[in-house]
Design a protein around this motif. Structure first.
Motif, PDB file in Angstrom:
ATOM      1  N   LEU A 140      38.901  30.245  45.905  1.00  0.00           N
ATOM      2  CA  LEU A 140      38.228  31.457  44.903  1.00  0.00           C
ATOM      3  C   LEU A 140      38.101  32.632  44.909  1.00  0.00           C
ATOM      4  CD1 LEU A 140      36.679  30.195  41.477  1.00  0.00           C
ATOM      5  CD2 LEU A 140      34.444  31.043  42.978  1.00  0.00           C
ATOM      6  N   TRP A 141      39.059  32.794  44.063  1.00  0.00           N
ATOM      7  CA  TRP A 141      39.252  34.273  44.069  1.00  0.00           C
ATOM      8  C   TRP A 141      39.078  35.008  42.911  1.00  0.00           C
ATOM      9  CZ3 TRP A 141      41.549  37.415  47.520  1.00  0.00           C
ATOM     10  CH2 TRP A 141      41.755  36.963  48.752  1.00  0.00           C
ATOM     11  N   ASN A 142      38.024  36.887  42.328  1.00  0.00           N
ATOM     12  CA  ASN A 142      38.267  37.439  41.447  1.00  0.00           C
ATOM     13  C   ASN A 142      39.515  38.317  41.436  1.00  0.00           C
ATOM     14  OD1 ASN A 142      37.062  39.336  39.501  1.00  0.00           O
ATOM     15  ND2 ASN A 142      34.951  39.317  40.439  1.00  0.00           N
ATOM     16  N   ILE A 143      39.918  37.522  40.464  1.00  0.00           N
ATOM     17  CA  ILE A 143      40.986  38.743  39.720  1.00  0.00           C
ATOM     18  C   ILE A 143      41.247  39.824  39.730  1.00  0.00           C
ATOM     19  CG2 ILE A 143      42.737  36.339  40.004  1.00  0.00           C
ATOM     20  CD1 ILE A 143      42.565  37.003  36.820  1.00  0.00           C
ATOM     21  N   ARG A 144      40.056  40.502  39.355  1.00  0.00           N
ATOM     22  CA  ARG A 144      39.757  41.803  38.836  1.00  0.00           C
ATOM     23  C   ARG A 144      39.792  42.580  40.010  1.00  0.00           C
ATOM     24  NH1 ARG A 144      38.410  43.826  34.032  1.00  0.00           N
ATOM     25  NH2 ARG A 144      37.273  46.078  33.564  1.00  0.00           N
ATOM     26  N   THR A 145      38.289  42.524  40.828  1.00  0.00           N
ATOM     27  CA  THR A 145      38.158  42.854  41.759  1.00  0.00           C
ATOM     28  C   THR A 145      38.949  42.488  43.264  1.00  0.00           C
ATOM     29  OG1 THR A 145      36.299  41.778  43.049  1.00  0.00           O
ATOM     30  CG2 THR A 145      35.600  43.209  40.571  1.00  0.00           C
ATOM     31  N   SER A 146      39.793  41.663  42.519  1.00  0.00           N
ATOM     32  CA  SER A 146      40.866  41.546  44.572  1.00  0.00           C
ATOM     33  C   SER A 146      39.871  40.718  45.597  1.00  0.00           C
ATOM     34  CB  SER A 146      41.884  42.308  44.178  1.00  0.00           C
ATOM     35  OG  SER A 146      42.701  42.169  45.366  1.00  0.00           O
ATOM     36  N   LYS A 147      38.883  40.070  45.360  1.00  0.00           N
ATOM     37  CA  LYS A 147      38.023  39.493  46.538  1.00  0.00           C
ATOM     38  C   LYS A 147      37.812  38.463  46.748  1.00  0.00           C
ATOM     39  CE  LYS A 147      34.875  43.730  46.192  1.00  0.00           C
ATOM     40  NZ  LYS A 147      33.283  44.071  45.421  1.00  0.00           N
TER      41      LYS A 147
ATOM     42  N   LEU B 167      34.124  33.679  35.018  1.00  0.00           N
ATOM     43  CA  LEU B 167      35.139  35.430  33.926  1.00  0.00           C
ATOM     44  C   LEU B 167      35.715  35.754  35.142  1.00  0.00           C
ATOM     45  CD1 LEU B 167      35.368  36.782  31.808  1.00  0.00           C
ATOM     46  CD2 LEU B 167      33.291  38.159  31.938  1.00  0.00           C
ATOM     47  N   ASN B 168      37.129  36.167  35.437  1.00  0.00           N
ATOM     48  CA  ASN B 168      38.236  36.683  35.759  1.00  0.00           C
ATOM     49  C   ASN B 168      38.014  35.552  37.259  1.00  0.00           C
ATOM     50  OD1 ASN B 168      38.136  38.820  33.939  1.00  0.00           O
ATOM     51  ND2 ASN B 168      36.927  40.138  34.887  1.00  0.00           N
ATOM     52  N   LYS B 169      37.856  34.529  37.244  1.00  0.00           N
ATOM     53  CA  LYS B 169      37.825  33.482  38.560  1.00  0.00           C
ATOM     54  C   LYS B 169      39.252  33.194  37.954  1.00  0.00           C
ATOM     55  CE  LYS B 169      33.698  35.562  39.675  1.00  0.00           C
ATOM     56  NZ  LYS B 169      33.617  35.967  38.052  1.00  0.00           N
ATOM     57  N   VAL B 170      39.514  32.399  39.381  1.00  0.00           N
ATOM     58  CA  VAL B 170      41.062  31.862  39.870  1.00  0.00           C
ATOM     59  C   VAL B 170      40.871  30.933  41.191  1.00  0.00           C
ATOM     60  CG1 VAL B 170      43.243  31.098  39.867  1.00  0.00           C
ATOM     61  CG2 VAL B 170      42.623  33.091  38.416  1.00  0.00           C
ATOM     62  N   LEU B 171      40.979  29.393  40.896  1.00  0.00           N
ATOM     63  CA  LEU B 171      40.600  28.354  42.329  1.00  0.00           C
ATOM     64  C   LEU B 171      41.667  28.601  42.138  1.00  0.00           C
ATOM     65  CD1 LEU B 171      38.431  27.333  43.833  1.00  0.00           C
ATOM     66  CD2 LEU B 171      38.649  24.897  42.217  1.00  0.00           C
TER      67      LEU B 171
END
Length: 887
Positions: free
Chosen positions: A170-177, A156-160
């Motif tokens: 691997l980024w979490n686009i919701r939390t910008s981490k 969920l909300n992850k982009v590689l």
């Protein structure tokens, strides 16, 4: 006002464009239960259904070329320069996303968001509905240059993100981490693809390595090596067998078995260029691929050993076409030869009628055994340079003859079988370096005349492929290169021109020379219009010469091009000569007047032109363009004012037509007001114009009483028995029914006063107003909107008994008089007048003013019918005379 663009031709659409180097996007329509593939063709994209590869929709054009595509359930996203556009219904732009400073090269739809990455290192997450920036990440291209992007399934909300340096993040686009960084495999990442298994991702690298990696455990499960260079695309089969497909820049596709971890099949030469993208349909054994070779292909896996075969494809030229030619007399098929060596036929009606005749082969069937050691490319014939076709005997033998670059032998092709023919037409005993330069097929379809660079002009029989002789003494027609050949309709004369500045006329059967014309320069191209006997030649000094075959004299000379003339064609009636040149102009010369009547610029230099035998379309081929462009002939759709253009005329640029057959706003506004024609409401004073209304609206006005009697019910309607369940009674010992109470108002008469019915209708008010202004268009328009019964009611209410006035009767007579005077609505005027006299003749006979007006109207009727009777008699006499002359 000076004319802009072309007054004679307007862009219609382009044929033969299917795909380019941009990877396709695949989407599934739940309502249609069908897969659609979206491919880019420059500034727009096409949508095809996978089931038939039929084109479904063409998008609107963008300002720049499309760099990447993506699609979700509702929208199609296309990046053009620094802008990302969202398309609804595969056509209309509904949202634009502005924020990138460099060219966008990656797109990834993710739920209600869209992730885009540009070449400058910016990764932006957009709110799809609002168009706002939800999140923006900035990467340094020197340390982490984003080259691939994907969304891991169930994350969920992850982009590689993959980089050219080899690392993955691997980024979490919701939390910008940043959640995790994968060190990579010391090679640039080119492809990231989700596998059917959760947490498992396929990674393609620039060194040809394929890594199947578990991103949750950070563990490499297996790896493969492709021998054909970088991995251009990856796809996983989802219908059962664990098969992975990988594409290469050479156009090959490798199929890997993930269970046995080995290569199981190869699909060599799947595309002539790099495989841009490959996608397996979910739950089906179908693989969709596209490439920069202008091809979309669907492969089906129904063979043993996990092999695939081509199920269906849409393919155009992979290199720009060199020559085009209309085939047949209906103008529906265009033969096109490209620099890729292929010969194709494009249909102007529908893509399903397109034919790919393939590539020519050097070896025949008997020689194939001797040529087994040659490579695949070495067996192919070079690109076609000159083309000739005939339809007379094409069902019996080969009807297409093609000349190839650098070869003396000409190849024959069969249009019906869509294959190369059985003959190679080559003259006997010719020097080594000679090549074929000109060709023509006779109108009977039996012979082919071929000229070569050594000056020979040879005749061949197309049925047998045998050499039937040559022109000239000592087997040499010209002392230089033969530049053009043509034969007339009756096979009486053959015309040839060469680099020796000579135009020669030969007897076709005896091959004896008749007349020689000395030209002012060396001719480069020769074209013959067989019906009129006009021969047009393009010279090396950029001039044009037209020769009459009957008189064998030069009848026209044209000058105006500023570059080499690449091709030319005649209009079907022989009136126009359309020429193209390297100065990027397309010029139309009017032969009767000897002047230039149309000229316009195009963005790319045209190399080929052909006009349809029916005259409706002009087809052009251009430098560095894979399509064949169609232009409509405006003179067939309406009057076009063509005037001679001045010598210093500066042409305007016309936009090349797109795949959608629609007029742009620029084309509409570029119409010249002087040439625009509007039909008059009335063509002449002696003619009449009908109303074009249905006959039922005016023909039954005199028979309304009979229609009412015919439609009258046989029995009167019977009232249903009605008795109340409760009747009111008066209080008391004796039951008595209570009568309804009456008031003073109720005791009055129920008959409405006469004044309440005297309100005039809208037609009567408009008619009274028209009596003062003198214009009866308003009441006539209202009367046209009424049906037969409504017209009868309106005319009945014109008298004082019906609520009108006697002045309205005079006004109606004047309205009919104005209709007859203008000659318009001739049928309605007589129908309305007949009903009017039927209703009010008794009243009118008692009014002296009305009778005087009717007498004037009667004289106008008699004169009008007398003029029509004279016209009818004249036309009947002319028809009788014509019939007698034909008999």
């Amino acid at each position: 006002m000076p004319r802009t663009g072309s007054a004679l031709f307007s862009g219609f659409r382009v044929l033969g464009l299917y795909s380019n180097h941009v990877p396709h996007a695949l989407r599934y329509h739940q309502k249609h239960r069908e897969f659609y593939v979206v491919t880019s063709v420059g500034k727009s994209f096409h949508t095809f259904n996978v089931s038939r590869l039929g084109i479904v929709c063409v998008s609107n054009s963008l300002p720049d070329d499309i760099t990447c595509l993506a699609a979700d359930r509702m929208l199609v996203f296309a990046a053009s320069g620094t802008t990302v556009c969202a398309f609804a219904r595969n056509k209309e732009v509904v949202m634009r996303y502005h924020g990138h400073k460099q060219e966008v090269r990656l797109l990834l739809p993710l739920g209600d968001h869209l992730v885009s990455a540009d070449s400058g290192g910016d990764v932006i997450v957009w709110d799809v509905q609002g168009g706002d920036i939800y999140l923006q990440l900035n990467f340094d291209p020197g340390t982490f240059d984003v080259s691939a992007m994907m969304h891991p399934s169930t994350y969920l909300n992850k982009v590689l993100l993959g980089s050219r340096q080899g690392a993955l993040q691997l980024w979490n686009i919701r939390t910008s981490k940043l959640l995790f960084t994968f060190p990579g495999w010391s090679a640039a990442v080119t492809v990231l693809q989700q596998s059917p298994a959760v947490d498992v991702v396929g990674v393609g690298t620039a060194t040809g390595h394929i890594i199947i990696h578990n991103i949750r455990l950070d563990e490499t499960l297996m790896s493969f090596t492709q021998d054909w260079g970088p991995i251009s695309t990856l796809a996983f089969r989802t219908d059962g067998p664990p098969i992975m497909a990988s594409g290469s820049p050479q156009g090959h596709i490798a199929l890997w078995d993930l269970e046995r971890q080995q290569l199981v099949a190869q699909q060599r030469h799947a595309h002539r260029t790099a495989v841009a993208a490959a996608t397996f349909l979910h739950g089906e054994p179908l693989l969709v691929t596209n490439g920069a070779d202008n091809a979309i292909k669907v492969w089906i896996f129904d063979q043993e050993g996990s092999g695939a075969r081509l199920l269906r494809c849409r393919q155009g030229h992979s290199a720009p076409p060199t020559t085009i030619h209309h085939h047949g007399n209906d103008g529906k098929n265009i033969l096109s030869a490209g620099q890729d060596g292929s010969l194709q036929s494009f249909s102007t009606v529908h893509e399903r009628f397109n034919k790919n005749m393939g590539h020519g082969s050097i070896s025949k069937k008997k020689e194939k055994k001797k040529k087994k050691g040659l490579a695949y490319e070495e067996l192919r014939l070079p690109a076609v340079t000159v083309l000739a076709s005939a339809v007379t005997r094409q069902s019996d033998w080969d009807g297409v003859v093609a000349l190839h670059r650098g070869r003396l032998a000409a190849s024959t092709w069969n249009y019906h079988r869509c294959t190369m023919g059985a003959h190679h037409l080559k003259p006997p005993a010719v020097r080594k370096n000679a090549v074929a330069t000109a060709v023509d097929i006779t109108s009977c379809g039996n012979f082919a005349v071929i000229g070569s660079s050594c000056g020979r002009v040879d005749v061949y029989n197309l049925q047998s492929g045998l050499h039937r002789g040559c022109y000239g003494d000592e087997e040499k027609a010209h002392s230089g290169v033969v530049r053009g050949l043509a034969t007339d309709t009756l096979n009486q004369l053959t015309v040839s021109c060469g680099s020796d500045w000579l135009l020669k006329f030969w007897r076709f059967k005896t091959r004896k020379q008749e007349v020689v014309l000395k030209l002012s320069a060396a001719p480069a191209i020769l074209r013959l219009h067989r019906d009129s006997g006009m021969v047009a030649m393009a010279m090396d000094d950029f001039t044009l010469v037209v020769v009459d075959m009957e008189t064998k004299r030069i009848v026209r000379k044209f000058a105006g091009h500023h570059g080499n003339i690449t091709d030319m064609t005649f209009s079907p009636d022989g009136r126009w000569l359309v020429t193209t040149a390297m100065d990027c102009t397309i010029r139309t010369w009017d032969l009767p007047s000897g002047s230039l009547v149309d000229c316009f610029l195009v963005a790319m230099a045209p190399v080929g032109v052909s006009m349809s035998p029916t005259g409706d379309f002009l087809a052009t081929a251009h430098v560095d363009s894979l399509g064949v462009y169609l232009w409509t002939n405006r003179s067939l759709c309406g009057p076009v004012g063509l005037r001679p253009l001045p010598a210093d005329y500066q042409p305007e640029e016309e936009t090349l037509p797109s795949a959608a057959a629609a007029l742009t706003e620029q084309e509409v506004t570029s119409e010249e007001p002087d040439d625009a024609f509007q039909s008059a409401e009335q063509l002449g004073a002696e003619l009449v114009t009908l109303s074009l209304m249905p006959e039922s609206r005016w023909k039954s006005l005199l028979h309304l009483d009979a229609i009412k009697r015919r439609n009258r019910p046989l029995a009167p309607p019977a009232a249903p028995p009605s008795a109340p369940f409760f009747l009111p009674t008066r209080p008391g010992l004796t039951p008595q029914f209570a009568l309804p109470s009456t008031t003073k108002e109720d005791s009055q008469s129920k008959v409405l006063p006469w004044g309440s019915l005297t309100q005039r209708s809208e037609f009567a008010v408009a008619l009274e107003l028209a009596l003062d202004t003198g214009s009866f268009d308003g009441p006539l328009r209202l009367l046209k909107d009424c049906g037969p019964a409504g017209v009868s009611v309106e005319l009945t209410c014109l008298t004082s008994e019906g609520g009108g006035a006697n002045s309205l009767l005079l006004a109606f007579i004047q309205m009919v008089d104005s209709m007859l005077a203008s000659g318009r609505d001739f049928d309605l005027a007589h129908a309305y007048l007949a009903l009017f006299l039927k209703l009010h003749l008794r009243t009118l006979s008692q009014d002296a003013v009305a009778m005087e007006t009717l007498l004037r109207l009667s004289s106008r009727l008699e004169s009008g019918w007398a003029e029509l009777q004279a016209s009818f008699n004249q036309s009947l006499c002319l028809l009788s005379y014509t019939k007698s002359a034909l008999l």
